[in-house]
Design a protein around this motif. Structure first.
Motif, PDB file in Angstrom:
ATOM      1  N   THR A   1       0.886   4.356  -2.971  1.00 20.00           N
ATOM      2  CA  THR A   1       0.503   5.551  -2.800  1.00 20.00           C
ATOM      3  C   THR A   1       1.886   6.071  -3.179  1.00 20.00           C
ATOM      4  O   THR A   1       1.604   7.263  -4.041  1.00 20.00           O
TER       5      THR A   1
ATOM      6  N   TYR B   1      -3.666   7.762  -5.730  1.00 18.86           N
ATOM      7  CA  TYR B   1      -3.943   7.173  -5.036  1.00 18.86           C
ATOM      8  C   TYR B   1      -3.213   7.274  -3.869  1.00 18.86           C
ATOM      9  O   TYR B   1      -2.247   7.345  -3.241  1.00 18.86           O
ATOM     10  N   ASN B   2      -4.052   6.726  -2.255  1.00 14.98           N
ATOM     11  CA  ASN B   2      -3.606   6.951  -1.233  1.00 14.98           C
ATOM     12  C   ASN B   2      -4.384   6.499  -0.621  1.00 14.98           C
ATOM     13  O   ASN B   2      -5.501   6.754   0.466  1.00 14.98           O
ATOM     14  N   HIS B   3      -3.446   5.004   0.263  1.00 14.15           N
ATOM     15  CA  HIS B   3      -3.647   4.481   1.072  1.00 14.15           C
ATOM     16  C   HIS B   3      -3.223   3.759   1.742  1.00 14.15           C
ATOM     17  O   HIS B   3      -3.208   2.857   1.791  1.00 14.15           O
ATOM     18  N   LEU B   4      -2.080   4.573   3.204  1.00 16.04           N
ATOM     19  CA  LEU B   4      -1.791   3.787   3.715  1.00 16.04           C
ATOM     20  C   LEU B   4      -2.516   3.185   4.550  1.00 16.04           C
ATOM     21  O   LEU B   4      -3.309   4.107   5.260  1.00 16.04           O
ATOM     22  N   SER B   5      -1.652   2.349   5.058  1.00 13.06           N
ATOM     23  CA  SER B   5      -2.345   1.482   6.324  1.00 13.06           C
ATOM     24  C   SER B   5      -2.090   2.934   7.864  1.00 13.06           C
ATOM     25  O   SER B   5      -1.460   3.864   7.377  1.00 13.06           O
TER      26      SER B   5
ATOM     27  N   ALA C   1       7.851   3.182   4.782  1.00 14.79           N
ATOM     28  CA  ALA C   1       7.128   3.699   4.727  1.00 14.79           C
ATOM     29  C   ALA C   1       7.548   5.445   4.577  1.00 14.79           C
ATOM     30  O   ALA C   1       7.018   5.929   3.888  1.00 14.79           O
TER      31      ALA C   1
ATOM     32  N   LYS D   1     -16.346   1.005   6.064  1.00 15.49           N
ATOM     33  CA  LYS D   1     -16.763   0.688   4.779  1.00 15.49           C
ATOM     34  C   LYS D   1     -17.978   1.609   3.882  1.00 15.49           C
ATOM     35  O   LYS D   1     -17.839   1.772   2.779  1.00 15.49           O
TER      36      LYS D   1
ATOM     37  N   ILE E   1      -0.761  13.430   4.370  1.00 19.60           N
ATOM     38  CA  ILE E   1       0.276  12.620   2.941  1.00 19.60           C
ATOM     39  C   ILE E   1      -0.008  12.387   2.038  1.00 19.60           C
ATOM     40  O   ILE E   1      -0.891  12.480   1.723  1.00 19.60           O
TER      41      ILE E   1
ATOM     42  N   LEU F   1      -0.833  -5.633  16.214  1.00 22.78           N
ATOM     43  CA  LEU F   1       0.446  -4.967  14.660  1.00 22.78           C
ATOM     44  C   LEU F   1       0.244  -3.285  15.073  1.00 22.78           C
ATOM     45  O   LEU F   1       1.224  -2.580  14.674  1.00 22.78           O
TER      46      LEU F   1
ATOM     47  N   TRP G   1     -12.332   3.433   8.501  1.00 20.30           N
ATOM     48  CA  TRP G   1     -11.964   3.700   7.181  1.00 20.30           C
ATOM     49  C   TRP G   1     -11.971   5.417   7.910  1.00 20.30           C
ATOM     50  O   TRP G   1     -12.944   6.805   6.931  1.00 20.30           O
TER      51      TRP G   1
ATOM     52  N   ARG H   1       0.925  -1.197  -0.030  1.00 17.83           N
ATOM     53  CA  ARG H   1      -0.029   0.140   0.331  1.00 17.83           C
ATOM     54  C   ARG H   1       1.193   1.324  -0.111  1.00 17.83           C
ATOM     55  O   ARG H   1       0.660   2.222   0.063  1.00 17.83           O
TER      56      ARG H   1
ATOM     57  N   ARG I   1      -0.415   2.657  10.241  1.00 12.88           N
ATOM     58  CA  ARG I   1      -0.043   2.034  10.847  1.00 12.88           C
ATOM     59  C   ARG I   1       2.040   2.820  10.324  1.00 12.88           C
ATOM     60  O   ARG I   1       2.960   3.351  10.680  1.00 12.88           O
ATOM     61  N   SER I   2       1.836   3.014   8.447  1.00  8.13           N
ATOM     62  CA  SER I   2       2.197   3.269   7.340  1.00  8.13           C
ATOM     63  C   SER I   2       2.613   4.650   7.903  1.00  8.13           C
ATOM     64  O   SER I   2       3.145   5.686   8.327  1.00  8.13           O
TER      65      SER I   2
END
Lengths: 191, 191
Positions: free
Chosen positions: A43, B171-175, A181, B20, B165, B32, B148, A39, B177-178
């Motif tokens: 990104t 596309y911008n779908h960081l977890s 990241a 969602k 960020i 995590l 979400w 991901r 955590r990231s």
């Protein structure tokens, strides 16, 4: 399949890495390494993220995790996840990953190794960012280690060593997911 | 217990967040998230990371995960992990986290909310970095959402909105955590 066209890619190596006791081992795949780094790579505009493990069982597992979101019900459930996992390539060894990445470029792939310790001859993030922007035809493969980090032999054979991420003090124990990241943001992020 | 002394802390909220389908829900704890964000927070010098969930069961689970590395055999096995998890505080609601963070400061805690979308009136990372450096006595609590994302009500009641960020494309779908790792690096990292 479309060959790679972005001059930065990541390879996550599960061998040869150290375990806690300094022995060279093959680590097990971590589900969220695959998801998070895919991901983040997507990104920041990468079109390849290589999962490298010599274990055939682990490659099957990686393929199943990625495949669930690419072809299973996950593909419909979460299309963004599918887009990220489409850039994942699962390889038996680094050489295979390099060859696949090479297929998109005429200039030879250069490898960049990273770790948590400062080493002489390292290049900085700003320098590498500049290198990436200056020559879009020069492919760079960023090698990330699992476990307690890539072995000394890996450091000796890589083309470049990237400086470690500096935190705010002496404690520096990022997960490989967090480190990836931050590296991607430093190398390709927009402020 | 030592009160907080670093003017930035993170709160990871499991409620109220969207699922969602845009419904407001309580998300389940992700093991995590706790580990990665604790390790990144510690690496960038924070001394508090709040896990916030209204579910008593989930708080017990969070306590058990953190406790394993703090007091169980994990504490001996991996002392670095213990050091990171020592900064974790588990709370039932945001107000409780704010009160605990407030205990180290006389100036009122200000909340900063983040999300993946650009909103008017957002402050940038460089601006917030400057604010953090200029007034060490002003505590800022960075709110991160699971699922979400945090609900509109959260955005309306926060003191500041931090710009998202920016990746390299659409596309911008960081977890989470990231995203947390990148935010910490932008706000407190050394280059």
């Amino acid at each position: 399949m479309t060959p790679p066209s972005v001059n930065l890619a990541i390879a996550l190596l599960h061998y040869p890495v150290y375990n806690k006791h300094g022995e060279t081992v093959t680590t097990a795949l971590t589900n969220l390494d695959l998801h998070d780094i895919a991901r983040a790579s997507k990104t920041f505009g990468l079109d390849r993220f290589y999962i490298v493990t010599p274990s055939a069982d682990q490659r099957t597992l990686a393929q199943r995790i990625a495949g669930h979101w690419q072809e299973g019900w996950g593909a419909d459930y979460n299309k963004d996840r599918k887009a990220a996992l489409d850039i994942v390539r699962i390889c038996d060894k680094l050489k295979t990953a390099v060859a696949e990445f090479q297929s998109g470029f005429s200039a030879p792939v250069r490898t960049i190794i990273t770790g948590a310790t400062q080493r002489s001859g390292s290049i900085g993030f700003d320098q590498l960012r500049q290198m990436l922007q200056t020559d879009l035809g020069q492919p760079y493969l960023l090698l990330l280690g699992t476990g307690w980090g890539l072995t000394e032999e890996c450091f000796a054979s890589a083309d470049h060593i990237l400086a470690p991420i500096a935190g705010a003090g002496t404690y520096n124990h990022l997960s490989v997911r967090s480190a990836a990241a931050i590296m991607l943001d430093r190398l390709r992020g927009t402020r």
